[in-house]
Write an enzyme that holds these catalytic residues in place. Structure first.
Site, PDB file in Angstrom:
ATOM      1  N   ASP C 131      13.531  -2.775  -2.781  1.00 55.06           N
ATOM      2  CA  ASP C 131      12.277  -1.894  -3.175  1.00 55.06           C
ATOM      3  C   ASP C 131      12.736  -1.323  -4.830  1.00 55.06           C
ATOM      4  O   ASP C 131      13.472  -0.477  -4.934  1.00 55.06           O
ATOM      5  CB  ASP C 131      12.215  -0.638  -2.564  1.00 55.06           C
ATOM      6  N   LYS C 203       4.151  -1.940  -4.724  1.00 54.11           N
ATOM      7  CA  LYS C 203       4.241  -0.724  -3.716  1.00 54.11           C
ATOM      8  C   LYS C 203       3.834   0.544  -4.665  1.00 54.11           C
ATOM      9  O   LYS C 203       4.162   0.462  -5.868  1.00 54.11           O
ATOM     10  CB  LYS C 203       5.781  -0.710  -3.363  1.00 54.11           C
ATOM     11  N   LYS C 239       2.462  -2.069  -0.062  1.00 56.55           N
ATOM     12  CA  LYS C 239       3.224  -0.962   0.568  1.00 56.55           C
ATOM     13  C   LYS C 239       2.664   0.306  -0.090  1.00 56.55           C
ATOM     14  O   LYS C 239       3.542   0.747  -1.328  1.00 56.55           O
ATOM     15  CB  LYS C 239       4.612  -1.363   0.611  1.00 56.55           C
TER      16      LYS C 239
END
Lengths: 488, 290, 303
Positions: C131, C203, C239
């Site tokens: 991430d 995300k 996400k």
């Protein structure tokens, strides 16, 4: 690649979510005259049905001439006291009405949906909250009328005949009653014959809050009842929302009588999308513009004008979005489009759809919801390859049918949008501020929604130009039709 | 031998030009002594139709120009009217038994009324319009705008002031106007065209026809391009005829109840509530967010 | 290219998803789906190997109680790079992935070299998913090429590991910026080489900046994913992270995904929730649905 947002696979979907609140409905629904529910002197009744099931819900009284006389007499009798009551006292009644509507909101929403066919989501989230807001808003005006008309004094008009349609039954009742009562008038309201139940339940609220007898009377019936009411000699004001045809008739019937009028009539509103608009949001606006309340909306954005360079993109997105709408049981909280209000209206809509095909436009019916067997259902759709001369591009359909056309320049868009005898509403979509205001200024429409559509508010005036009628409802302008001005 | 006076035949004022009626008809106007004082055109429905075309053509020019400019033009018109005070006073006197002082008072009131309307051109929007505090993230406001072509059916009395008061209201809001002069005393209407011509009123913004008013009611009421009708002191049967005809295109019809001394009170004649019937309220919504 | 976005209408559309009523079977199915999509996350300075091991246990077996059918595991455990090895060992033999924040999370205010090294080490320690945070400073100053170039380099550094690109939308502020950043992130990833479905996610947030995930922001990102799919046929994952605490919220997000991208995206390969407290609320709702009784907070283990 195209995303199908509604598929038939066994993957995650919404289970039925019926609003299970029980609402009891009287078998015989009487007239509300002089503060009491009374049997019709006409001794006539007619049935009201649930358009989603075609099952009869109840009998409704059909008011005849004698009943109309009685209602007008009750309003006339109540007028002197009500009009002389201080504004702040009148306000308190209206505030109480608003409160009781909020408290009984769920019951009203379910009843509205059962009787009219609109999705519970809309009656719950749009209609009933706006009804309460209208009473609350106009309550506050009752003691402030001196500030509404600079340089003039105002007095009530008198007895108001108010005739409303079936598309927003209780909301239209509140649009009519709230400002009229705030200004010190007394009223006789006639709901549409297919949707009388919520107005009659509003009468129960009037009883609950102790509204003085005769101040607001509710009589039910069909066209004749409305005509008797509008023509009654003791009526000082006729407020009508409905078809342009009937509106013109009412204007002729009341010609030269000195009766004041508010006529809120039909529309064929243009929704204009420029290439520089936020397209995804514009598509949301198109969808709510035409499919809100099954398209039974006088200000529905039924003519879509798309700048030529983005036509393909808009059609693509519209097709996809139309596919995601859930058509079905109006009492299911996940339903986006409910039932068409009546068999008759369904036939009208179907006739227009056939006419569109016959005149050479291309029909897009991309929604795949399984429609129930019983009830009045219309698959929402749109047409492309529409010519301005086509019937579907000129006449009000009052259903979930959109005509898509193109333009190349702002001037062309404005000219084509204004090429209609109607002038109720319009939508403009562009990311450019200066263009918004120029186009909005030049559109012949009483309401121009810029980068939005089908927004309503008690503080915002509503009403049209040209053959869409005259007078405004909502806001400070909504008071004007219910007062006589002195000193001018 | 007494000199033969040159009696004037007044033309109509249509599209910025002085024209005779296409029908070739005229009406002799007799003064209080019963002598023919002048001739005026006897307008036909075709003359009216032509005037509507001109008014329609001038509408965008007039309604688009700034309120400030419209105000200056109307003020200029008032100046020109003031400059022809005596001519108008004597025109008023032609048919009405009144002193020269009374006639001058009417001209003065007409000038003052026009000045008041000149002032309203960039202010009525602020009085009649407003911002609306809706319950949501929207900027929402209501503004008045002109309707289009308005027909003014001038009352017989006061022959100049009545005409100016009814003309001023729709005009200052940006409407273009067709005045149908009084048939009893049309001379003030007929010479008002000369005032228009010499002020800066754009062609077609004010059109003046004369003749027999009642012959034109049906045509005024049913002409679909006419957006509004303004008149005063009409008989009930005329009001019925006009409103019935007006129903087809949903015209805005206003029968003024002004009477007697009311006409001389500028706070009444030039009230914004007399402008209000000739504007359409437009409500604009726009989202408000970053 | 900048995409025009109207905020009020996006908010209205996002709110419309919350008006869907998810009941009975649909709710049970939705809750299990949501559970399987969770990236169980701990990103604290005080994180310890013990806490991470406990979290991993929770990830594999969200609840010790007996429930039929078996509850799914969550999708991944998300930790700082220093704890990747611990997590990897604890999750051995399970289907749960190890995700690691990297690139100088959460601010990204480090030299590029340091950020790339962060990625390489996390991957070599066993991270299945990275991430990353984008360079918001560069984005807000208009250096979009710099932003894109860095993302491309990070993707290269990831090797076989999947990449989730954190936009930190709370710092981008406007929805137009969110859309632009989404488009840049997707394009930049694609510039390195072909993307298999779910190999790249976008995300919303680090969870360290407020506001974190919101429905309007997520909707705009979903639309970017949708448009890219329609152009290329490639499915980018999504996400939302931070602020999603209740089962009800999670269901709202699922409705939004379903109605924007379709059922194809309703699986952990293409949609994740970055959350910690969400898990127990989902478990409580599942139990309530199955047993008819409301549970207490102490019925479920803290991670």
């Amino acid at each position: 690649m195209t995303i199908a947002t509604q598929d038939t696979s066994t993957e995650w979907d919404y289970s039925p979510a019926l609003d299970s609140t029980k609402v009891t409905i009287e078998q015989k629904n009487k007239l509300y005259i002089g503060g009491k529910f009374v049997s019709p002197r006409s001794r006539a009744w007619f049935a009201t049905t649930n358009p989603a099931t075609e099952k009869k819900l109840a009998d409704i009284a059909r008011a005849g001439k004698a009943d109309v006389n009685a209602a007008v007499f009750a309003a006339k009798t109540a007028l002197p006291k009500w009009s002389r009551l201080s504004g702040s006292e009148r306000a308190k009644y209206l505030y109480r009405i608003a409160r009781r509507i909020q408290e009984r909101a769920r019951e009203f929403a379910i009843l509205e949906t059962m009787d009219g066919g609109k999705p519970i989501k809309e009656s719950r989230d749009v209609d009933i909250p706006l009804v309460a807001q209208h009473f609350f808003y106009y309550a506050g005006w009752a003691d402030k009328l001196a500030y509404a008309f600079p340089g003039a004094s105002s007095s009530p008009v008198g007895v108001c005949a108010q005739i409303i349609p079936w598309n927003f039954p209780l909301l239209m009742a509140s649009w009519k009653l709230a400002p009229a009562l705030a200004c010190g008038n007394t009223c006789v309201l006639k709901p549409a014959e297919t949707t009388s139940l919520t107005a009659l339940r509003l009468a129960e609220v009037f009883q609950e809050v102790g509204l003085p007898d005769g101040v607001a009377n509710i009589i039910t019936g069909e066209g004749d009842t409305g005509r008797f009411l509008a023509e009654h000699k003791a009526v000082h004001k006729v407020a009508f929302t409905g078809s342009t045809e009937v509106g013109k008739l009412l204007m002729r019937q009341t010609a030269g009588t000195g009766k004041k009028r508010t006529l809120e009539l039909g529309g064929k509103s243009a929704n204009i999308i420029f290439a520089d608009a936020a397209i995804d949001q514009a598509v949301e606006g198109i969808i709510s513009g035409i499919y809100f309340n099954q398209g039974h909306v006088c200000c529905a954005g039924s003519r879509l004008f798309v700048e030529e360079s983005i036509l393909e993109e808009v059609i693509h997105k519209l097709t996809r979005r139309l596919g995601s709408l859930r058509v079905g049981d109006p009492l299911d909280k996940n339903t986006d489009l409910g039932a068409v209000n009546s068999k008759e209206q369904l036939k009208t809509i179907e006739r227009y759809i056939r006419c569109g095909v016959e005149e050479g436009a291309e029909l897009h019916q991309t929604n795949t919801s399984r429609l129930p067997k019983k009830g009045n259902w219309c698959n929402p759709c749109f047409f492309t390859d529409v010519q301005p001369s086509h019937t579907i591009a000129r006449e009000e359909i009052f259903g979930p049918v959109l005509s898509v056309m193109t333009f190349r320049t702002p001037e062309e868009a404005i000219a084509r949008a204004n090429n209609s005898p109607y002038g109720l509403a319009a939508g403009v979509w562009t990311n450019k501020g200066a263009k918004i205001f120029e186009v909005a200024k030049k559109l012949d429409a009483g309401i121009v929604w810029c980068n939005t559509y089908n927004k309503f508010d008690a503080a915002s005036p509503f009403g049209g130009f040209k053959e869409s009628g005259f007078g405004r409802e909502g806001g400070v302008h909504g008071l004007r039709p219910y007062v006589r001005l002195g000193g001018v | 031998m007494a000199r033969l006076t040159v009696a004037k035949t007044y033309k109509m004022y249509i599209g910025g030009k002085f024209t005779r009626t296409e029908s070739g008809r005229s009406i002799a106007i007799k003064n209080l002594q019963g002598e023919v004082a002048a001739h005026v055109c006897h307008a036909s429905r075709k003359d009216f139709r032509g005037a509507v075309e001109c008014a329609r053509g001038a509408f965008s020019t007039w309604s688009d120009c700034t309120g400030y400019l419209r105000g200056q033009i109307l003020y200029r018109m008032a100046e020109m009217l003031e400059g022809r005070r005596d001519e108008f006073a004597s025109a008023i006197q032609t048919m009405q038994k009144m002193t020269i002082a009374a006639a001058r008072k009417e001209v003065d009131a007409s000038v003052d009324c026009l000045v008041q309307f000149a002032g309203w051109t960039d202010k009525f929007q602020q009085v009649l319009g407003c911002a609306n505090p809706v319950a949501g993230a929207y900027y929402n406001f209501t503004t008045p705008q002109a309707q289009g072509v308005v027909a003014v059916i001038a009352p017989h009395t006061p022959s100049l002031l009545g005409l100016v008061a009814l003309l001023g209201a729709p005009l200052c809001a940006g409407n273009t106007v067709i005045v149908v002069g009084s048939d009893v005393n049309p001379i003030p209407a007929a010479i008002l065209g000369e005032v228009c011509q010499t002020s800066d009123i754009p062609s077609g913004v004010i059109n003046i026809v004369t003749g027999v008013q009642s012959e034109l009611y049906e045509h005024i009421a049913t002409h679909r391009q006419v957006a509004g009708i303004y008149s005063a002191a009409l008989a009930k049967k005329d009001r019925v005829e006009i409103e019935q005809g007006a129903a087809d295109s949903m015209k805005r019809v206003r029968f003024s109840t002004l009477d007697g001394d009311d006409w001389f009170d500028g706070s009444i004649t030039a009230s914004p509530w007399n402008i209000e019937p000739f504007v359409e309220m437009k409500t604009i919504w726009h989202p408000s967010a970053c | 290219m900048r995409h025009a976005i109207d905020t009020v209408m996006v908010e209205q559309r996002a709110a419309s998803f919350t008006r869907r009523s998810i009941k009975t079977d649909s709710k049970q199915q939705g809750l299990r789906l949501a559970l399987s999509m969770i990236d169980l996350t701990t990103l604290e300075g005080k994180d310890s190997p013990e806490k991470v091991r406990s979290l991993c246990h929770k990830a594999v077996t969200p609840w010790e109680g007996i429930i039929e059918p078996h509850l799914p595991s969550v999708a991944a455990v998300c930790v700082y790079p220093s704890l990747v090895k611990v997590a990897k060992r604890a999750l051995e033999g399970s289907s749960v992935n190890v995700a690691s924040v990297a690139t100088g999370f959460p601010s990204g205010q480090y030299p590029l070299e340091v950020r790339l090294n962060d990625v390489v080490e996390a991957v070599s320690d066993g991270a299945d998913e990275i991430d990353m945070v984008i360079n918001r400073g560069a984005f807000l100053s208009g250096c979009f090429d710099e932003v894109a170039d860095e993302i491309a380099q990070v993707r290269t550094a990831c090797g076989h590991a999947h990449l989730k690109i954190i936009l930190e939308t709370g710092e981008l502020e406007t929805l137009e910026n969110v859309r632009l950043a989404s488009d840049i992130a997707i394009q930049a990833s694609a510039s390195v080489g072909p993307i298999a479905d779910g190999e790249v996610f976008i995300k919303t947030s680090t969870g360290k900046v407020s506001p974190a995930a919101t429905m309007p922001v997520t909707l705009v990102m979903l639309e970017s994913i949708r448009d890219y799919y329609e152009q290329t046929g490639v499915r980018i994952g999504m996400k939302p992270a931070g602020g999603i605490k209740t089962a009800k919220q999670a269901l709202h997000y699922l409705v939004m995904v379903k109605e924007t991208l379709g059922n194809d995206w309703l699986n952990p390969h293409l949609f994740r929730f970055g959350a910690s407290s969400l898990t127990n609320d989902v478990l409580r709702q599942i139990c309530k649905q199955q047993t008819g009784h409301y549970t207490a907070t102490y019925d479920f283990s803290e991670a």
